[in-house]
Design an enzyme around this catalytic site. Structure first.
Site, PDB file in Angstrom:
ATOM      1  N   HIS A   9       6.511  -6.865 -51.889  1.00  0.00           N
ATOM      2  CA  HIS A   9       7.021  -6.669 -50.692  1.00  0.00           C
ATOM      3  C   HIS A   9       6.905  -7.918 -49.677  1.00  0.00           C
ATOM      4  O   HIS A   9       7.935  -8.233 -49.137  1.00  0.00           O
ATOM      5  CB  HIS A   9       6.391  -5.469 -49.871  1.00  0.00           C
TER       6      HIS A   9
HETATM    7  O1  RIB Z   1       4.826  -0.965 -47.604  1.00  0.00           O
HETATM    8  C1  RIB Z   1       4.481  -2.234 -48.175  1.00  0.00           C
HETATM    9  C2  RIB Z   1       3.483  -2.876 -47.332  1.00  0.00           C
HETATM   10  O2  RIB Z   1       2.150  -2.123 -46.991  1.00  0.00           O
HETATM   11  C3  RIB Z   1       3.016  -4.303 -47.807  1.00  0.00           C
HETATM   12  O3  RIB Z   1       2.876  -5.041 -46.696  1.00  0.00           O
HETATM   13  C4  RIB Z   1       1.964  -3.899 -48.678  1.00  0.00           C
HETATM   14  O4  RIB Z   1       0.966  -5.054 -48.381  1.00  0.00           O
HETATM   15  C5  RIB Z   1       1.306  -2.863 -47.671  1.00  0.00           C
HETATM   16  O5  RIB Z   1       0.485  -3.472 -46.533  1.00  0.00           O
END
Ligand code: RIB
Ligand code: CA
Length: 312
Positions: free
Chosen positions: A234
């Site tokens: 992500h």
């Molecule tokens: O939903 C994904 C996010 O939440 C990313 O930043 C992951 O590291 C968690 O922090």
């Protein structure tokens, strides 16, 4: 050339994004925040990564909890340490004396061209905006991984980074600072595959090998929750617009954050209506955010892997 501060909660995907960013951008500093795990662990993980990578980047410790309500974590994904699977020794560097909020304000005051890249809950940035709104308004852009134009991951509507502190996110989106948002609608559509994890694990250099081991844990946990042949990276999507802008496509729109809804607390409400004239029913809000709508995900993963393999 801009200077960059990365605000993060490592976290496996934060780790990949941090190591990738350090290869392409002048990182002025890193601020840590609670999120995937406690602030103690996210700060420890950040310093362990920075020292293992031989990076000379200051780290400032940030918020341990959200502006309102109780803390949530994602240890079911990232493990108790927040970076389970990586056998990184504790780093020897110490965090800065000033906390993340003051580090951000001092940087915004002293630097002519500052970009924030946020990969966790937005608590630190919101606290800095509340404390020094005029200074923080000097920031060129806040590029976040967070939110979504549609589905969530913590609830049906809310993504983790926003859900962990909706009040902070609402302050940041309404601050007037130009926003760029990579949400789950893009970041969850691609990721690292099992063969790519294996390739990293088989690398004989310390850092690629240990990041590989950590991503093996992350892949296993992700596969228990989602039926997909990859584990999303992500957070790198908050970095890409500043290193490889052609790989993610955006649309400018008005985004705000729901803080009250029973089923929608933490939702990023993205106005995708292509309005040419103001409607009579609502006072149209001015677009405040470039929202990611599509990406060349496989190329992004290849770039991430290639950058990891350049570390010793
Ligand atoms: O939903 C994904 C996010 O939440 C990313 O930043 C992951 O590291 C968690 O922090
Ligand atoms: Ca994160």
């Amino acid at each position: 050339m801009a200077s960059y501060i990365i605000d993060c909660d490592p976290g496996h995907d934060d780790a990949v994004a941090l190591l990738f960013a350090a290869k392409f951008l002048p990182i002025y500093g890193i601020t840590t925040v609670f999120g995937n795990t406690s602030i103690t662990n996210t700060t420890r993980n950040t310093i362990a990564l920075v020292d293992a990578a031989g990076l000379k980047i200051p780290v400032a410790k940030g918020a341990a909890k959200p502006l309102k309500g109780s803390i949530i974590k994602a240890e079911h994904v990232h493990g108790k340490s927040g970076l389970d699977g990586a056998n990184l020794p504790d780093g020897k560097s110490q965090p800065r004396k000033e906390d993340a909020t003051n580090f951000l304000i001092e940087a915004a005051s002293n630097l002519q061209d500052l970009v924030l890249i946020a990969m966790g809950p937005l608590t630190n940035i919101a606290m800095a905006i509340k404390k020094a709104p005029n200074i923080m308004s000097r920031i060129r852009e806040i590029s976040i991984m967070g939110g979504s134009t549609s589905f969530g991951n913590v609830t049906a509507t809310a993504e983790f980074n926003i859900f962990a502190d909706p009040e902070a996110a609402q302050i940041v989106f309404n601050s007037g600072i130009p926003m760029r948002m990579a949400g789950l609608n893009v970041t969850s559509t691609f990721g690292i595959t099992a063969p790519q994890v294996t390739m990293l694990c088989e690398n004989t250099n310390f850092l690629p090998h240990n990041i590989g081991l950590s991503l093996n844990h992350y892949f296993t946990q992700q596969s228990k929750i989602y039926n997909r042949p990859y584990a999303p990276l992500h957070d790198i999507c908050a970095v890409i617009p500043h290193t490889h802008s052609e790989l993610i496509q955006y649309q400018r729109m008005y985004v705000d954050v729901e803080c009250e809804g029973i089923f929608t607390r933490g939702q990023t409400v993205c106005d995708q209506r292509d309005i040419v004239t103001a409607t009579s029913q609502a006072s149209e809000k001015k677009a405040n955010c470039d929202v990611a709508l599509s990406s060349k995900g496989d190329t992004i993963v290849e770039l991430a892997l290639h950058s990891l393999l350049t570390y010793q």
